[in-house]
Design a protein around this motif. Structure first.
Motif, PDB file in Angstrom:
ATOM      1  N   ASP A  78       0.858  -1.681   0.305  1.00 11.78           N
ATOM      2  CA  ASP A  78       0.391   0.415   0.107  1.00 11.78           C
ATOM      3  C   ASP A  78       1.084   1.100   0.060  1.00 11.78           C
ATOM      4  OD1 ASP A  78      -2.953  -0.425   0.261  1.00 11.78           O
ATOM      5  OD2 ASP A  78      -2.082  -1.540   1.358  1.00 11.78           O
ATOM      6  N   LYS A  79       2.387   1.417  -0.318  1.00 12.88           N
ATOM      7  CA  LYS A  79       2.869   1.883   0.327  1.00 12.88           C
ATOM      8  C   LYS A  79       4.001   2.265  -0.853  1.00 12.88           C
ATOM      9  CE  LYS A  79       3.379   3.927   5.019  1.00 12.88           C
ATOM     10  NZ  LYS A  79       3.582   4.062   6.185  1.00 12.88           N
ATOM     11  N   SER A  80       4.317   1.616  -1.583  1.00  9.42           N
ATOM     12  CA  SER A  80       4.911   1.074  -2.650  1.00  9.42           C
ATOM     13  C   SER A  80       4.761   2.467  -4.111  1.00  9.42           C
ATOM     14  CB  SER A  80       4.942  -0.580  -3.871  1.00  9.42           C
ATOM     15  OG  SER A  80       3.358   0.116  -4.396  1.00  9.42           O
ATOM     16  N   ASP A  81       6.008   2.470  -4.485  1.00  6.30           N
ATOM     17  CA  ASP A  81       6.552   3.266  -5.482  1.00  6.30           C
ATOM     18  C   ASP A  81       5.433   3.316  -6.592  1.00  6.30           C
ATOM     19  OD1 ASP A  81       8.302   4.613  -3.564  1.00  6.30           O
ATOM     20  OD2 ASP A  81       9.726   3.786  -4.223  1.00  6.30           O
ATOM     21  N   MET A  82       5.855   2.015  -6.814  1.00  2.76           N
ATOM     22  CA  MET A  82       4.687   1.773  -7.932  1.00  2.76           C
ATOM     23  C   MET A  82       3.633   1.622  -8.025  1.00  2.76           C
ATOM     24  SD  MET A  82       6.655  -0.961  -7.535  1.00  2.76           S
ATOM     25  CE  MET A  82       6.352  -1.908  -5.975  1.00  2.76           C
ATOM     26  N   ARG A  83       2.633   2.042  -6.937  1.00  3.04           N
ATOM     27  CA  ARG A  83       0.873   2.443  -6.684  1.00  3.04           C
ATOM     28  C   ARG A  83       1.504   3.717  -7.429  1.00  3.04           C
ATOM     29  NH1 ARG A  83      -3.013   3.212  -1.052  1.00  3.04           N
ATOM     30  NH2 ARG A  83      -3.414   4.856  -1.779  1.00  3.04           N
ATOM     31  N   ALA A  84       2.408   4.655  -6.850  1.00 10.55           N
ATOM     32  CA  ALA A  84       2.094   5.922  -6.722  1.00 10.55           C
ATOM     33  C   ALA A  84       2.558   6.556  -7.842  1.00 10.55           C
ATOM     34  CB  ALA A  84       3.669   6.854  -5.529  1.00 10.55           C
ATOM     35  N   ALA A  85       3.104   5.771  -8.255  1.00  7.32           N
ATOM     36  CA  ALA A  85       3.457   6.043  -9.744  1.00  7.32           C
ATOM     37  C   ALA A  85       2.398   5.891 -11.162  1.00  7.32           C
ATOM     38  CB  ALA A  85       4.637   5.315 -10.122  1.00  7.32           C
ATOM     39  N   LEU A  86       1.398   5.358 -11.176  1.00 10.18           N
ATOM     40  CA  LEU A  86       0.132   4.648 -11.316  1.00 10.18           C
ATOM     41  C   LEU A  86      -0.682   5.997 -11.554  1.00 10.18           C
ATOM     42  CD1 LEU A  86      -1.351   3.412 -13.185  1.00 10.18           C
ATOM     43  CD2 LEU A  86      -1.746   1.533 -11.597  1.00 10.18           C
ATOM     44  N   GLN A  87      -0.901   6.114  -9.741  1.00 10.62           N
ATOM     45  CA  GLN A  87      -1.844   6.772  -9.548  1.00 10.62           C
ATOM     46  C   GLN A  87      -1.603   8.607  -9.948  1.00 10.62           C
ATOM     47  OE1 GLN A  87      -3.482   4.378  -5.939  1.00 10.62           O
ATOM     48  NE2 GLN A  87      -2.593   6.050  -5.570  1.00 10.62           N
ATOM     49  N   ARG A  88      -0.593   8.551  -9.682  1.00 11.16           N
ATOM     50  CA  ARG A  88      -0.348   9.806 -10.357  1.00 11.16           C
ATOM     51  C   ARG A  88      -0.603   9.965 -12.059  1.00 11.16           C
ATOM     52  NH1 ARG A  88       4.676   9.479  -7.688  1.00 11.16           N
ATOM     53  NH2 ARG A  88       4.528   9.595  -5.616  1.00 11.16           N
ATOM     54  N   ALA A  89       0.493   9.425 -13.020  1.00 10.56           N
ATOM     55  CA  ALA A  89       0.040   8.878 -14.403  1.00 10.56           C
ATOM     56  C   ALA A  89      -1.192   9.094 -14.865  1.00 10.56           C
ATOM     57  CB  ALA A  89       0.479   7.934 -15.036  1.00 10.56           C
ATOM     58  N   ALA A  90      -2.503   8.119 -14.003  1.00 12.51           N
ATOM     59  CA  ALA A  90      -3.448   8.144 -13.971  1.00 12.51           C
ATOM     60  C   ALA A  90      -4.456   9.581 -14.021  1.00 12.51           C
ATOM     61  CB  ALA A  90      -4.274   6.926 -13.128  1.00 12.51           C
ATOM     62  N   VAL A  91      -4.215   9.969 -12.679  1.00 13.37           N
ATOM     63  CA  VAL A  91      -4.643  11.445 -12.452  1.00 13.37           C
ATOM     64  C   VAL A  91      -4.527  12.484 -13.724  1.00 13.37           C
ATOM     65  CG1 VAL A  91      -4.938  13.127 -10.704  1.00 13.37           C
ATOM     66  CG2 VAL A  91      -5.648  10.974 -10.010  1.00 13.37           C
ATOM     67  N   ASP A  92      -2.855  12.712 -14.164  1.00 15.94           N
ATOM     68  CA  ASP A  92      -2.235  13.717 -14.496  1.00 15.94           C
ATOM     69  C   ASP A  92      -3.099  13.231 -16.541  1.00 15.94           C
ATOM     70  OD1 ASP A  92      -0.562  14.610 -13.033  1.00 15.94           O
ATOM     71  OD2 ASP A  92       1.115  13.555 -13.547  1.00 15.94           O
ATOM     72  N   ALA A  93      -3.382  12.272 -16.813  1.00 13.82           N
ATOM     73  CA  ALA A  93      -4.003  11.198 -17.348  1.00 13.82           C
ATOM     74  C   ALA A  93      -5.287  12.094 -18.084  1.00 13.82           C
ATOM     75  CB  ALA A  93      -3.636  10.547 -18.327  1.00 13.82           C
ATOM     76  N   PHE A  94      -6.073  11.818 -17.110  1.00 15.86           N
ATOM     77  CA  PHE A  94      -7.946  11.139 -16.924  1.00 15.86           C
ATOM     78  C   PHE A  94      -8.175  12.587 -15.972  1.00 15.86           C
ATOM     79  CE2 PHE A  94      -6.148   7.629 -18.442  1.00 15.86           C
ATOM     80  CZ  PHE A  94      -5.729   7.294 -19.931  1.00 15.86           C
ATOM     81  N   GLY A  95      -7.538  12.302 -14.322  1.00 13.49           N
ATOM     82  CA  GLY A  95      -8.410  13.354 -13.845  1.00 13.49           C
ATOM     83  C   GLY A  95      -9.216  14.286 -14.209  1.00 13.49           C
ATOM     84  N   LYS A  96      -8.281  15.634 -14.514  1.00 13.71           N
ATOM     85  CA  LYS A  96      -9.475  16.759 -15.212  1.00 13.71           C
ATOM     86  C   LYS A  96     -10.505  16.490 -15.488  1.00 13.71           C
ATOM     87  CE  LYS A  96      -5.194  19.769 -14.950  1.00 13.71           C
ATOM     88  NZ  LYS A  96      -4.304  20.959 -14.906  1.00 13.71           N
ATOM     89  N   GLU A  97     -10.541  15.806 -16.779  1.00 15.66           N
ATOM     90  CA  GLU A  97     -10.838  15.651 -18.132  1.00 15.66           C
ATOM     91  C   GLU A  97     -12.460  14.632 -17.324  1.00 15.66           C
ATOM     92  OE1 GLU A  97     -12.373  12.455 -21.848  1.00 15.66           O
ATOM     93  OE2 GLU A  97     -10.242  12.980 -21.219  1.00 15.66           O
ATOM     94  N   ALA A  98     -12.403  13.596 -16.219  1.00 15.56           N
ATOM     95  CA  ALA A  98     -13.305  12.748 -15.407  1.00 15.56           C
ATOM     96  C   ALA A  98     -13.874  13.596 -14.421  1.00 15.56           C
ATOM     97  CB  ALA A  98     -12.827  11.567 -14.889  1.00 15.56           C
TER      98      ALA A  98
END
Length: 411
Positions: free
Chosen positions: A388-408
């Protein structure tokens, strides 16, 4: 006050293929560049993980389904979108939703004492004193409730001695009897402590109150109606070939070496291994998209309603007050879901009130209700200190929000 001396050890949704051409080590569509896989590439390059399937969905469509790296390093098999993974504790919220279906039907209440429905829990004791020579037991101030099981505040013991090695011999009922006769570790409701036995007990409650075996209930009430054809406690021969190889750090923490998933047992084909309500499921990104689209739609997908909107709201808001949840800073507990009330550190990309759950081998699924996104990370990486504290989780969530967060969020 009654005391007992105890000194023996108890044994007892249609999705198009969005990314079809391989470029470097991730799959993408020539018309639309990959937006998630580049964020995970560095973890493949430095041998933190062998590969991953990455997925982001809105309430009505999959926004991205991408792969990176390998499903098997030895054979150099490229990770595929339909690869299967042991999702481990991501099973827990599904079990909780199954239980809440029965609550909606009036078959039990979350405030009920567990002993009301499972008589083996009557007379359960709590540890008052423990030394190398003896254990002193007393009666708890109150019996454990269904809500205690849902929130990891029951005080039930950890896994039974030897339980991990006898998964093919125990039934869900048998395991739960073992939990019931084991003394509680603390007063119910007084503390948060992650508890697989508590969630397995929810599975047994589902059996008793529905009249169906737990796995059959989940299949008939969730997986089949949602079209989750690859979500199962017992993968078929064909599905076994699609399970991504699990890896752990190699000698001296250099590289990766293959490891096993203990729930892939020799008796798999005979379905003798009990369906662990706390962590036994295998699944795919496309299947999970359907589950989380249902959640994003307030308990409904297509024309079928699975849960009431108010039920999901109850499940995804803080139910443990100020009790400290140890997985990540700013996290609390709902009913079967972890809640990120104060996004900090690894969760900072998420909105307050986001909820989800991870798994032992690094899998993650988190729903951001403000942005109306579900973000899924599927990897098979043993030996993570805290997934739950993995760097992989953080990296994916940042990328997802950057790509789709504002539009969604604007929809």
């Amino acid at each position: 006050m009654t005391r007992f001396h105890f000194s023996t050890t108890l044994c007892a949704a249609a999705f198009a293929a969005m990314f079809c051409t391989c470029t470097t080590s991730w799959a993408k569509d020539d018309r639309k560049p990959a937006v998630l896989a580049p964020a995970l590439q560095k973890f493949v390059d430095d041998s933190t993980i062998s590969g991953a399937v990455l997925m982001v969905t809105s309430p009505d469509k999959v926004l991205a389904l991408e792969t990176v790296g390998s499903a098997n390093l030895e054979s150099k098999e490229t990770m595929k979108q339909d690869a299967m993974f042991w999702i481990a504790s991501m099973t827990k919220p599904m079990t909780a939703m199954g239980l809440m279906m029965l609550v909606e039907e009036g078959k039990l209440s979350i405030d009920d004492p567990v002993e009301k429905h499972l008589p083996e829990f009557k007379g359960q004791m709590i540890i008052e004193e423990k030394t190398p020579e003896r254990v002193v037991l007393k009666k708890p101030q109150r019996p454990i409730t269904v809500k205690d099981l849902l929130t990891h505040t029951s005080g039930l013991t950890g896994n039974l001695p030897g339980e991990g090695s006898v998964l093919d011999a125990l039934t869900l009922h048998g395991a739960v009897v073992g939990y019931a006769i084991s003394p509680l570790q603390f007063e119910p409701g007084s503390k948060w402590q992650y508890c697989n036995p508590g969630i397995n007990t929810l599975g047994r409650l589902i059996e008793v109150k529905s009249g169906l075996p737990f796995a059959q209930f989940m299949q008939e009430r969730f997986f089949e109606p949602l079209g989750m054809k690859d979500t199962t406690f017992w993968p078929t021969e064909a599905q076994l070939k699609r399970i991504a190889t699990s890896y752990k750090p190699g000698p001296d923490n250099k590289g990766l070496e293959a490891t096993t998933v203990k729930y892939l047992s020799p008796n798999l084909k005979d379905k003798q291994r009990m369906p662990l309500a706390a962590g036994g499921l295998f699944s795919t990104a496309s299947d999970l998209a359907k589950m989380y689209q249902m959640v994003l739609n307030g308990g409904k997908l297509g024309k079928k309603r699975y849960l009431k909107e108010e039920t999901l709201k109850l499940m995804t808001t803080n139910q443990t007050g100020d009790l400290k949840v140890s997985f990540s800073d700013g996290m609390h507990m709902g009913l079967g879901f972890h809640i990120v009330n104060t996004p900090v550190g690894v969760t900072e990309a998420l909105s307050p009130g986001s909820f989800g759950h991870g798994g032992a081998y690094g899998t993650q699924a988190w729903i951001d209700p403000t942005r109306k996104l579900a973000i899924v990370l599927l990897i098979q990486r043993a030996g993570l200190p805290n997934s739950d504290k993995s760097d992989m989780r953080a990296a994916l969530q940042r990328a997802a929000v950057d790509a789709f967060g504002k539009e969604a969020a604007a929809q």
